[in-house]
Enzyme design. Structure first.
Site, PDB file in Angstrom:
ATOM      1  N   HIS A  65       0.917  -0.752   0.038  1.00 49.25           N
ATOM      2  CA  HIS A  65      -0.223   0.093  -0.100  1.00 49.25           C
ATOM      3  C   HIS A  65       1.022   1.070   0.395  1.00 49.25           C
ATOM      4  O   HIS A  65       1.767   1.189   1.083  1.00 49.25           O
ATOM      5  CB  HIS A  65      -0.842  -0.757   1.086  1.00 49.25           C
ATOM      6  CG  HIS A  65      -0.411   0.504   2.636  1.00 49.25           C
ATOM      7  ND1 HIS A  65      -0.205   1.358   3.354  1.00 49.25           N
ATOM      8  CD2 HIS A  65      -0.575  -0.880   3.450  1.00 49.25           C
ATOM      9  CE1 HIS A  65       0.409   1.057   4.292  1.00 49.25           C
ATOM     10  NE2 HIS A  65      -0.362  -0.167   4.813  1.00 49.25           N
ATOM     11  N   ASP A 179       6.409   1.464   6.748  1.00 43.66           N
ATOM     12  CA  ASP A 179       5.183   0.567   6.558  1.00 43.66           C
ATOM     13  C   ASP A 179       3.764   1.715   5.772  1.00 43.66           C
ATOM     14  O   ASP A 179       3.904   2.754   6.111  1.00 43.66           O
ATOM     15  CB  ASP A 179       4.534   0.691   7.930  1.00 43.66           C
ATOM     16  CG  ASP A 179       2.858   0.016   8.079  1.00 43.66           C
ATOM     17  OD1 ASP A 179       1.834   0.156   7.062  1.00 43.66           O
ATOM     18  OD2 ASP A 179       2.175   0.389   9.840  1.00 43.66           O
ATOM     19  N   GLU A 211      -4.623   1.904   3.078  1.00 52.48           N
ATOM     20  CA  GLU A 211      -4.785   1.222   3.983  1.00 52.48           C
ATOM     21  C   GLU A 211      -4.581   1.438   4.941  1.00 52.48           C
ATOM     22  O   GLU A 211      -5.760   0.867   6.971  1.00 52.48           O
ATOM     23  CB  GLU A 211      -3.438   0.177   3.296  1.00 52.48           C
ATOM     24  CG  GLU A 211      -3.479  -1.577   4.347  1.00 52.48           C
ATOM     25  CD  GLU A 211      -2.880  -1.250   5.523  1.00 52.48           C
ATOM     26  OE1 GLU A 211      -2.845  -2.196   6.355  1.00 52.48           O
ATOM     27  OE2 GLU A 211      -2.378  -0.368   6.051  1.00 52.48           O
ATOM     28  N   GLU A 212      -4.630   2.117   5.686  1.00 51.58           N
ATOM     29  CA  GLU A 212      -4.533   2.650   6.783  1.00 51.58           C
ATOM     30  C   GLU A 212      -5.875   3.099   7.959  1.00 51.58           C
ATOM     31  O   GLU A 212      -4.866   3.525   8.948  1.00 51.58           O
ATOM     32  CB  GLU A 212      -2.824   4.215   7.871  1.00 51.58           C
ATOM     33  CG  GLU A 212      -1.982   3.576   6.711  1.00 51.58           C
ATOM     34  CD  GLU A 212      -1.000   2.202   7.732  1.00 51.58           C
ATOM     35  OE1 GLU A 212      -1.525   1.893   8.716  1.00 51.58           O
ATOM     36  OE2 GLU A 212      -0.062   1.607   7.845  1.00 51.58           O
ATOM     37  N   ASP A 234       2.868  -6.388   3.690  1.00 56.61           N
ATOM     38  CA  ASP A 234       3.328  -5.452   4.461  1.00 56.61           C
ATOM     39  C   ASP A 234       4.082  -6.297   5.704  1.00 56.61           C
ATOM     40  O   ASP A 234       4.026  -6.735   5.995  1.00 56.61           O
ATOM     41  CB  ASP A 234       1.617  -4.871   5.138  1.00 56.61           C
ATOM     42  CG  ASP A 234       1.394  -3.875   5.859  1.00 56.61           C
ATOM     43  OD1 ASP A 234       1.918  -3.391   5.718  1.00 56.61           O
ATOM     44  OD2 ASP A 234      -0.199  -3.257   5.541  1.00 56.61           O
ATOM     45  N   HIS A 322       4.714   2.521  13.451  1.00 55.64           N
ATOM     46  CA  HIS A 322       3.664   3.432  13.537  1.00 55.64           C
ATOM     47  C   HIS A 322       4.642   4.426  14.178  1.00 55.64           C
ATOM     48  O   HIS A 322       3.305   5.440  15.416  1.00 55.64           O
ATOM     49  CB  HIS A 322       1.829   2.737  14.410  1.00 55.64           C
ATOM     50  CG  HIS A 322       1.378   1.920  13.012  1.00 55.64           C
ATOM     51  ND1 HIS A 322      -0.173   2.837  13.537  1.00 55.64           N
ATOM     52  CD2 HIS A 322       1.440   1.719  12.014  1.00 55.64           C
ATOM     53  CE1 HIS A 322      -0.148   1.842  11.575  1.00 55.64           C
ATOM     54  NE2 HIS A 322       0.330   1.551  10.936  1.00 55.64           N
TER      55      HIS A 322
END
Length: 357
Positions: A65, A179, A211-212, A234, A322
């Site tokens: 993504h 990510d 995606e997030e 991912d 994250h």
């Protein structure tokens, strides 16, 4: 810097939170076009390089993504400080005093999430994390008018600032947005690996958007491409740092790619997972079996699209996911590329039918 690292740097240094993936998409397009029979894009911005099967009608979708987590400017106060809201999942303890990029129509500005000096905090206040709603970004101006003149508007994207860096051990690579620019890079390299080969599966290899914020682009991409099998590529969790316990999860940097048994959005399709295990054994590629009960990947949307798409998630252990900065291992990345490439080479119509049944 070699070609692989140059590609990784270009992808991770680019700014593109959910809904703002266009600059990353342009970079991705430049890498996909030379190694694809054609490019396919959906209306939200997902982009895939297509390779047609020499023989066969079945299709495999490989999806990273394009988007990263970040923030959106919501207000500019009278003194030029920016209020913001998260886009994607953040832990507020990693945010204070971090350098930020604000992407405006006039260019990228530098800012910092402000913090109070410890000298003015009570003992009790020092123990309490600051709420995101109480944070602000300082771009170094004296007024709202000055911020507006610089190009800032509500709705602008904000991303962490972290230049791509090879660490002390050159296999350890630090960047923002692993990510999931990891998955973008992998999707590109798989197509590069088979550029001069005939394959017996139609292949769509590329990346989704948003995606997030709920696997939104994966729904659109799967409905556009209509695959028979799907792999979400991912990042996964690295459990090998202080305070993280490997008894709570599987994922050690340097021990190979992660194959997810399940996550919060998908149970890895058993037939497809068994096929992947066989390919890894035959090609002597190390893998780690991981289960993540929280969170999800695009496989969560892929597998319930159309009439159902057997799907598995493949990734690598990532440290500090994250947050403003993350670290992965280049050997894990290369093994993940090799694994997915060999999966592509192993598939044809009869094998797909065997996996599905």
């Amino acid at each position: 810097m070699d070609k692989q690292l140059t590609m990784m740097k270009s992808l991770t240094d680019a700014n593109g939170i959910s809904g703002f993936e266009y600059d990353v998409k342009k970079i991705m397009e430049g890498y996909l076009e030379p190694v694809s029979d054609e490019l396919v894009s959906d209306n939200l911005g997902g982009l895939f390089g297509m390779r047609k099967a020499r023989e066969g009608s079945r299709t495999l979708l490989i999806g990273g993504h394009l988007d990263e987590i970040g923030f959106m400017v919501t207000q500019i106060d009278d003194n030029g400080f920016l209020k913001f809201t998260p886009v994607g999942g953040w832990w507020n303890q990693v945010m204070l005093s971090q350098r930020m990029n604000i992407t405006t129509d006039k260019g990228v500005l530098t800012g910092v999430i402000g913090s109070k000096p410890p000298h003015v905090l009570s003992a009790e206040a020092r123990k309490k994390p600051v709420e995101i709603k109480d944070m602000f970004i300082d771009i170094g101006v004296a007024s709202k008018e000055e911020a507006v003149e610089a190009g800032v508007k509500p709705g602008d994207q904000v991303t962490p600032h972290c230049d791509f860096t090879e660490m002390t051990n050159k296999n350890y690579l630090m960047a923002k947005a692993w990510d999931n620019r990891f998955g973008c890079a992998l999707a590109i390299e798989v197509l590069q690996n088979i550029k001069e080969e005939d394959v017996n599966i139609n292949l769509a290899s590329g990346a989704t958007v948003q995606e997030e914020v709920g696997l939104r682009g994966a729904k659109v991409a799967a409905n556009k491409i209509k695959p028979d099998l799907a792999i979400a590529v991912d990042v996964g969790i690295s459990w090998d740092t202080p305070g993280m316990s490997e008894k709570d999860g599987v994922g050690k940097m340097g021990d190979g790619p992660l194959v997810l048994l399940l996550d919060g959005s998908n149970i890895g399709h058993v037939g497809f997972r068994r096929h992947i295990e066989k390919v890894a054994e035959e090609k002597d590629i190390p893998i780690q079996w991981s289960a993540i009960t929280g969170g999800g990947t695009d496989s969560g949307a892929f597998h319930v699209s159309n009439e159902g798409v057997p799907s598995v998630s493949i990734g690598v252990p990532l440290r500090y996911m994250h947050s403003n900065i993350s670290v992965l291992n280049r050997e894990d990345y290369n093994n993940a590329v090799n694994l997915v490439t060999e999966i592509v080479r192993s598939l044809d119509d009869s094998k797909v039918e065997e996996i599905i049944w």
